[in-house]
Design a protein around this motif. Structure first.
Motif, PDB file in Angstrom:
ATOM      1  N   SER A  13       0.825  -1.322  -0.225  1.00 33.93           N
ATOM      2  CA  SER A  13       0.110   0.119   0.051  1.00 33.93           C
ATOM      3  C   SER A  13       1.213   0.853  -0.458  1.00 33.93           C
ATOM      4  CB  SER A  13      -0.893   0.426   1.458  1.00 33.93           C
ATOM      5  OG  SER A  13      -0.577   0.022   2.398  1.00 33.93           O
ATOM      6  N   VAL A  14       1.833   1.736   0.697  1.00 35.91           N
ATOM      7  CA  VAL A  14       2.308   2.719   0.625  1.00 35.91           C
ATOM      8  C   VAL A  14       3.636   2.077  -0.503  1.00 35.91           C
ATOM      9  CG1 VAL A  14       5.164   3.465   1.686  1.00 35.91           C
ATOM     10  CG2 VAL A  14       2.487   2.380   3.298  1.00 35.91           C
ATOM     11  N   SER A  15       3.650   2.181  -1.093  1.00 32.47           N
ATOM     12  CA  SER A  15       4.465   1.796  -2.722  1.00 32.47           C
ATOM     13  C   SER A  15       3.822   1.865  -3.217  1.00 32.47           C
ATOM     14  CB  SER A  15       5.288   0.344  -2.624  1.00 32.47           C
ATOM     15  OG  SER A  15       6.130  -0.138  -2.108  1.00 32.47           O
ATOM     16  N   TRP A  16       2.487   1.115  -3.681  1.00 33.45           N
ATOM     17  CA  TRP A  16       1.220   2.276  -4.462  1.00 33.45           C
ATOM     18  C   TRP A  16       0.869   3.397  -4.476  1.00 33.45           C
ATOM     19  CZ3 TRP A  16      -0.841  -1.985  -7.428  1.00 33.45           C
ATOM     20  CH2 TRP A  16      -1.720  -0.670  -8.398  1.00 33.45           C
ATOM     21  N   GLU A  17       1.139   4.258  -3.303  1.00 33.19           N
ATOM     22  CA  GLU A  17       1.123   5.753  -2.567  1.00 33.19           C
ATOM     23  C   GLU A  17       1.782   6.199  -3.207  1.00 33.19           C
ATOM     24  OE1 GLU A  17      -0.088   7.368   0.654  1.00 33.19           O
ATOM     25  OE2 GLU A  17      -1.345   6.076   1.324  1.00 33.19           O
ATOM     26  N   LEU A  18       3.309   5.822  -3.015  1.00 37.20           N
ATOM     27  CA  LEU A  18       4.576   6.572  -3.355  1.00 37.20           C
ATOM     28  C   LEU A  18       5.144   6.468  -5.016  1.00 37.20           C
ATOM     29  CD1 LEU A  18       7.161   5.238  -0.617  1.00 37.20           C
ATOM     30  CD2 LEU A  18       6.704   7.572  -0.683  1.00 37.20           C
ATOM     31  N   LEU A  19       4.776   5.499  -5.816  1.00 32.50           N
ATOM     32  CA  LEU A  19       4.934   5.681  -6.486  1.00 32.50           C
ATOM     33  C   LEU A  19       3.469   6.014  -7.985  1.00 32.50           C
ATOM     34  CD1 LEU A  19       6.818   2.146  -6.852  1.00 32.50           C
ATOM     35  CD2 LEU A  19       7.715   4.540  -7.327  1.00 32.50           C
ATOM     36  N   GLY A  20       1.883   5.969  -7.444  1.00 30.03           N
ATOM     37  CA  GLY A  20       1.031   6.293  -7.753  1.00 30.03           C
ATOM     38  C   GLY A  20       0.803   5.429  -8.843  1.00 30.03           C
ATOM     39  N   GLY A  21       1.149   3.770  -7.976  1.00 33.68           N
ATOM     40  CA  GLY A  21       0.764   2.730  -8.274  1.00 33.68           C
ATOM     41  C   GLY A  21       2.141   1.799  -8.792  1.00 33.68           C
ATOM     42  N   ILE A  22       1.901   0.346  -9.242  1.00 34.47           N
ATOM     43  CA  ILE A  22       3.183  -0.517  -9.120  1.00 34.47           C
ATOM     44  C   ILE A  22       3.142  -1.035 -10.718  1.00 34.47           C
ATOM     45  CG2 ILE A  22       3.972  -2.563  -8.285  1.00 34.47           C
ATOM     46  CD1 ILE A  22       3.039  -1.447  -5.187  1.00 34.47           C
ATOM     47  N   ASP A  23       3.657  -1.583 -11.446  1.00 33.02           N
ATOM     48  CA  ASP A  23       3.900  -1.943 -12.655  1.00 33.02           C
ATOM     49  C   ASP A  23       4.633  -3.433 -12.451  1.00 33.02           C
ATOM     50  OD1 ASP A  23       2.894  -0.189 -14.222  1.00 33.02           O
ATOM     51  OD2 ASP A  23       4.539   1.061 -13.822  1.00 33.02           O
ATOM     52  N   ALA A  24       5.312  -3.262 -11.425  1.00 30.91           N
ATOM     53  CA  ALA A  24       6.238  -4.838 -11.379  1.00 30.91           C
ATOM     54  C   ALA A  24       6.507  -4.949  -9.822  1.00 30.91           C
ATOM     55  CB  ALA A  24       7.318  -4.747 -12.011  1.00 30.91           C
ATOM     56  N   LEU A  25       6.779  -6.445  -9.704  1.00 34.03           N
ATOM     57  CA  LEU A  25       7.988  -6.763  -8.023  1.00 34.03           C
ATOM     58  C   LEU A  25       8.787  -7.705  -8.785  1.00 34.03           C
ATOM     59  CD1 LEU A  25       7.254  -7.140  -5.054  1.00 34.03           C
ATOM     60  CD2 LEU A  25       6.535  -9.224  -5.738  1.00 34.03           C
TER      61      LEU A  25
ATOM     62  N   THR B  75       2.377 -12.235  -4.098  1.00 35.96           N
ATOM     63  CA  THR B  75       1.514 -12.434  -5.265  1.00 35.96           C
ATOM     64  C   THR B  75       0.058 -12.027  -5.241  1.00 35.96           C
ATOM     65  OG1 THR B  75       3.279 -13.876  -5.990  1.00 35.96           O
ATOM     66  CG2 THR B  75       1.036 -13.782  -6.955  1.00 35.96           C
ATOM     67  N   THR B  76      -0.726 -12.685  -4.388  1.00 38.38           N
ATOM     68  CA  THR B  76      -1.940 -11.974  -4.045  1.00 38.38           C
ATOM     69  C   THR B  76      -2.119 -10.515  -4.012  1.00 38.38           C
ATOM     70  OG1 THR B  76      -2.099 -14.354  -3.056  1.00 38.38           O
ATOM     71  CG2 THR B  76      -3.726 -12.399  -2.391  1.00 38.38           C
ATOM     72  N   LEU B  77      -1.961  -9.844  -2.946  1.00 37.20           N
ATOM     73  CA  LEU B  77      -1.633  -8.413  -2.705  1.00 37.20           C
ATOM     74  C   LEU B  77      -2.513  -7.876  -4.103  1.00 37.20           C
ATOM     75  CD1 LEU B  77      -0.011  -8.154   0.432  1.00 37.20           C
ATOM     76  CD2 LEU B  77      -2.376  -8.428   0.147  1.00 37.20           C
ATOM     77  N   LEU B  78      -0.661  -7.824  -4.873  1.00 33.86           N
ATOM     78  CA  LEU B  78      -0.774  -7.341  -6.185  1.00 33.86           C
ATOM     79  C   LEU B  78      -1.173  -8.142  -7.362  1.00 33.86           C
ATOM     80  CD1 LEU B  78       3.177  -6.771  -7.005  1.00 33.86           C
ATOM     81  CD2 LEU B  78       1.519  -5.603  -6.120  1.00 33.86           C
ATOM     82  N   VAL B  79      -1.672  -9.182  -7.332  1.00 33.26           N
ATOM     83  CA  VAL B  79      -2.459  -9.305  -8.471  1.00 33.26           C
ATOM     84  C   VAL B  79      -3.870  -9.228  -7.933  1.00 33.26           C
ATOM     85  CG1 VAL B  79      -4.237 -11.715  -9.443  1.00 33.26           C
ATOM     86  CG2 VAL B  79      -1.389 -11.707  -9.735  1.00 33.26           C
ATOM     87  N   ARG B  80      -4.724  -8.836  -7.010  1.00 32.83           N
ATOM     88  CA  ARG B  80      -5.972  -7.908  -6.750  1.00 32.83           C
ATOM     89  C   ARG B  80      -5.515  -7.174  -6.611  1.00 32.83           C
ATOM     90  NH1 ARG B  80      -5.918  -9.134  -0.644  1.00 32.83           N
ATOM     91  NH2 ARG B  80      -6.384 -11.323  -0.903  1.00 32.83           N
ATOM     92  N   LYS B  81      -5.010  -5.610  -6.705  1.00 38.89           N
ATOM     93  CA  LYS B  81      -4.769  -4.551  -7.296  1.00 38.89           C
ATOM     94  C   LYS B  81      -4.803  -4.375  -8.586  1.00 38.89           C
ATOM     95  CE  LYS B  81      -3.637  -1.569  -3.507  1.00 38.89           C
ATOM     96  NZ  LYS B  81      -4.170  -0.117  -3.424  1.00 38.89           N
TER      97      LYS B  81
END
Ligand code: NAP
Length: 288
Positions: free
Chosen positions: A97-109, A146-152
């Motif tokens: 959640s914090v990375s999503w906010e900092l970057l304005g989204g996440i394209d990859a892990l 993986t679950t958290l990101l795929v869900r998002k």
């Protein structure tokens, strides 16, 4: 200066430019989270991605190491640091959640882990807790992230890529790494499952089997092994690392950086779900 000399210079410069362009993939601001990245493989992969214009969140459990790493990396591009102990599911949730906010989204892990505390340890030496630690670190943490990101990504209807950094020792066992290897062998399955289930929605995953890289963690592990065997460190390093490949060296950071960067591009789409080996032919088997 004679024209012929000037023209030769231009040709040479053009060649240098073309070489740089073909070698260096431009990730154009791709938003990437790299776990376990205050030093070693994670840190160096983060730096290679920054060099190729990714925007990166680095992460580890030790805030001081993390801040030091961020300082070292900040000249290379946009880098943020989020503390996350990979054994703690709340911290995994916070990382996303914090990375999503900092970057304005996440394209990859880019998944990377540390080493479990009993390593190097043989099967007969492992406690129940050691097995739990191995499973939590190498199976549950990457699985849950993986679950958290795929869900998002499904929720937002966006594409996403997962790269699981893994070890070639899942293919050809090294007895002192057995707990880690049994529990991270499943990352091959995870990459394929993610890709088969969500590939049609632009979600891709890969497993990368690493040979030897010269890191503080690898040296600590080998030093312990040398002590247990009562032999000089250099002898252990030579036998367990260098002489296992015909190249007689460890992997270079540009090599792993270019591979990971390529997998992050759309050009790797048809490699969906693949396991890729980068080990200087350390492993003898011909099938992954
Ligand atoms: N080096 C090799 O040749 C090689 C080859 C194949 C596979 N691998 C595997 O690749 C991984 C990385 O290896 P390495 O050699 O780069 O190790 P390393 O030099 O020891 O680095 C490990 C990184 O993991 C972080 N970390 C440790 N425990 C953590 C935790 N509980 N939560 C979050 N971060 C944690 C450390 O940061 P903090 O201490 O700051 O938390 C550090 O940034 C390991 O799983 C290793 O088995 C290594």
């Amino acid at each position: 200066m004679p024209d012929a000399v000037k023209n030769t210079d231009k040709v040479i410069n053009l060649r240098v430019l073309l070489n740089t362009m073909t070698l260096d993939i431009n990730l154009n601001g791709l938003r990437v989270v790299v776990t376990a990245s205050s030093r070693g493989i994670g840190f160096n992969v983060a730096r290679e991605l920054l060099r190729r214009n990714a925007r990166v969140v680095i992460s580890s459990k030790n805030i001081r190491n993390l801040q030091r790493a961020k300082e070292e990396l900040k000249g290379a591009g946009e880098v943020h640091a989020v503390r996350a102990n990979l054994y703690d599911h709340k911290e995994l949730e916070n990382l996303i959640s914090v990375s999503w906010e900092l970057l304005g989204g996440i394209d990859a892990l880019v998944w990377n882990a540390g080493n479990i505390s009993c390593e190097p340890c043989l099967l007969h030496e492992a406690s129940y807790q050691d097995w739990l630690d191995a499973a939590k670190l190498h199976t549950i943490a990457p699985g849950y992230l993986t679950t958290l990101l795929v869900r998002k990504w499904l929720e937002k209807r966006t594409k996403g890529t997962l790269i699981y950094l893994n070890s070639v020792s899942v293919k050809e066992p090294m007895p002192p790494l057995v707990l880690a290897d049994v529990s991270r062998a499943g990352l091959i399955q995870l990459a394929k499952s993610v890709s088969r289930t969500y590939g049609s929605q632009g979600i891709r995953a890969y497993s990368v089997l690493l040979g030897s890289f010269d890191t503080p963690g690898a040296r600590e592990n080998l030093r312990r092994l040398a002590e247990e065997r009562g032999e000089p460190f250099e002898e252990t390093w030579e036998r367990e690392v260098l002489s296992r490949t015909p190249l007689h060296r460890t992997g270079k950071w540009e090599e792993i950086g270019s591979l990971v960067a390529f997998l992050l591009t759309e050009e790797a789409e048809y490699m969906l779900g693949s396991t890729v080996v980068i080990d200087g032919a350390m492993s003898r088997g011909i099938v992954i």
